[in-house]
Design a protein around this motif. Structure first.
Motif, PDB file in Angstrom:
ATOM      1  N   GLY A  75       0.921  -1.425   0.117  1.00 54.86           N
ATOM      2  CA  GLY A  75       0.109  -0.097  -0.358  1.00 54.86           C
ATOM      3  C   GLY A  75       0.634   1.221  -0.150  1.00 54.86           C
ATOM      4  N   SER A  79       1.056   3.517  -3.075  1.00 55.41           N
ATOM      5  CA  SER A  79       0.905   5.684  -2.856  1.00 55.41           C
ATOM      6  C   SER A  79       2.246   5.948  -2.923  1.00 55.41           C
ATOM      7  CB  SER A  79       1.010   5.483  -1.222  1.00 55.41           C
ATOM      8  OG  SER A  79       0.201   6.551  -1.141  1.00 55.41           O
ATOM      9  N   SER A  89      -4.353   2.838  -2.273  1.00 55.65           N
ATOM     10  CA  SER A  89      -3.777   1.832  -2.189  1.00 55.65           C
ATOM     11  C   SER A  89      -3.331   1.214  -0.998  1.00 55.65           C
ATOM     12  CB  SER A  89      -2.280   2.811  -1.812  1.00 55.65           C
ATOM     13  OG  SER A  89      -2.373   3.628  -0.643  1.00 55.65           O
ATOM     14  N   ALA A  90      -3.822   1.515  -0.862  1.00 53.72           N
ATOM     15  CA  ALA A  90      -4.718   0.289   0.938  1.00 53.72           C
ATOM     16  C   ALA A  90      -5.672  -1.623   0.282  1.00 53.72           C
ATOM     17  CB  ALA A  90      -5.970   0.140   1.390  1.00 53.72           C
ATOM     18  N   GLY A  93      -2.539  -2.966  -1.534  1.00 50.56           N
ATOM     19  CA  GLY A  93      -2.074  -3.806  -0.314  1.00 50.56           C
ATOM     20  C   GLY A  93      -3.620  -5.143  -0.017  1.00 50.56           C
ATOM     21  N   THR A  94      -4.012  -4.783   0.305  1.00 47.02           N
ATOM     22  CA  THR A  94      -5.409  -6.037   1.296  1.00 47.02           C
ATOM     23  C   THR A  94      -5.909  -7.066  -0.285  1.00 47.02           C
ATOM     24  OG1 THR A  94      -6.204  -4.445   2.008  1.00 47.02           O
ATOM     25  CG2 THR A  94      -7.454  -6.383   1.337  1.00 47.02           C
ATOM     26  N   ASN A 227      -1.810  -1.971   7.023  1.00 45.31           N
ATOM     27  CA  ASN A 227      -1.621  -0.689   5.699  1.00 45.31           C
ATOM     28  C   ASN A 227      -2.123   0.948   6.671  1.00 45.31           C
ATOM     29  OD1 ASN A 227      -2.924   2.007   3.880  1.00 45.31           O
ATOM     30  ND2 ASN A 227      -1.684  -0.108   2.791  1.00 45.31           N
TER      31      ASN A 227
END
Length: 320
Positions: A75, A79, A89-90, A93-94, A227
């Protein structure tokens, strides 16, 4: 007997909701230190809920912090280097963490008991070493600094009070999701897999697929929590997600209650402030954790979340 216990349980539920309201309001009028602990407790609720989802499928991960690390690093790097907004971005990442968990879980969830625990421990150490070795991307032991604050709908969560509001909403949503999930047929199927996998398989349930689903879901929750932690602290390093973090999460899960949707919430509230209380006395902290685990497992196997019902039964038994 039922008519007596019902009002008592109703009263205890009312007390729980009042306590939640107090928890939500007190930090806004407290010191910055208390507010900091409240933010960490809220983030712990989310991550421990993810570990609880894995646990209720019959497995226990000793590498849960590694998935926090993947979510946080992916994340943050997305970003900083791709210019993605916070939620994009979160989400990246997830999703990446969920894919890694799917590939890993599909293979290692054939293992049972201590073998699964050892493999997750090894995976956690592998991720930590990768983050250390690829210093050109991850910053190595120095980590990544200058992480921008979370931003959503024009609101920049750059103060502890603002971030606490975000973290609290996410934490309570995770509790509601878990509560709804384990009241649904899918949740009952996951519980049945943990209770008796052979019987569950004989009824037509796919034990492996249900465990993979729980593993991926739990790791995705950990990734989102990692994150958020990165956005709150503004700094991450491999040591932010080492094995001791995973062990601490397991302790929270056991003390709070593995089979209760309220367990992670109770454990986070009780245990998050403890490291500050034992600051400068790490050995005392470990002794306390060890004693608490022994007492919980011996006298309250359902965890602290089961304490109201246990007290209710004792009172009812005494009055009957």
């Amino acid at each position: 007997m039922t008519t007596r216990s019902t009002p008592q349980r109703t009263g205890l539920r009312v007390l729980c909701f009042v306590a939640l309201a107090v928890i939500a309001l007190i930090p806004w009028f407290s010191s910055q230190f208390v507010l900091h602990l409240a933010v960490l407790a809220a983030l712990n609720v989310l991550v421990v809920n993810g570990l609880a989802l894995v646990s209720r499928s019959g497995q226990l991960s000793l590498g849960h912090a590694a998935f926090m690390a993947i979510g946080a690093y992916v994340g943050v790097l997305a970003s900083q280097h791709m210019g993605l907004a916070f939620w994009s971005s979160a989400l990246a990442g997830t999703v990446i963490t969920a894919i890694v968990a799917l590939l890993l879980g599909w293979v290692i969830l054939r293992l049972k008991g201590v073998y699964f625990v050892l493999v997750t421990f090894a995976f956690g150490e592998l991720i930590r070493l990768v983050l250390l070795d690829f210093s050109g991307i991850t910053g190595g032991a120095n980590g990544i600094t200058g992480i921008a604050a979370a931003e959503f709908l024009g609101i920049v969560f750059d103060t502890r009070a603002k971030f606490y509001g975000l973290a609290l909403v996410v934490a309570l949503l995770s509790v509601l999701i878990m509560h709804s999930l384990f009241r649904s047929p899918l949740g009952h199927a996951i519980d049945s897999v943990a209770d008796n996998p052979g019987l569950a398989e004989s009824t037509g349930l796919s034990v492996h697929r249900l465990q993979v689903f729980a593993f991926v879901g739990g790791c995705a929750m950990a990734a989102f929590g990692g994150n958020l932690l990165a956005r709150y602290i503004g700094y991450i390093s491999p040591e932010s997600f080492n094995t001791s973090i995973s062990i601490g999460l397991i302790i929270m899960l056991v003390i709070g209650g593995r089979q209760s949707t309220w367990g992670p919430l109770v454990a986070a509230i009780v245990l998050t402030p403890l490291p500050e209380l034992f600051r400068g006395a790490v050995q005392t902290q470990h002794i306390f954790y060890g004693a608490a685990l022994i007492l919980i497992l011996r006298f309250l196997p359902g965890g602290l979340a089961a304490l109201p019902d246990t007290l209710c039964r004792l009172v009812t038994r005494r009055n009957s």
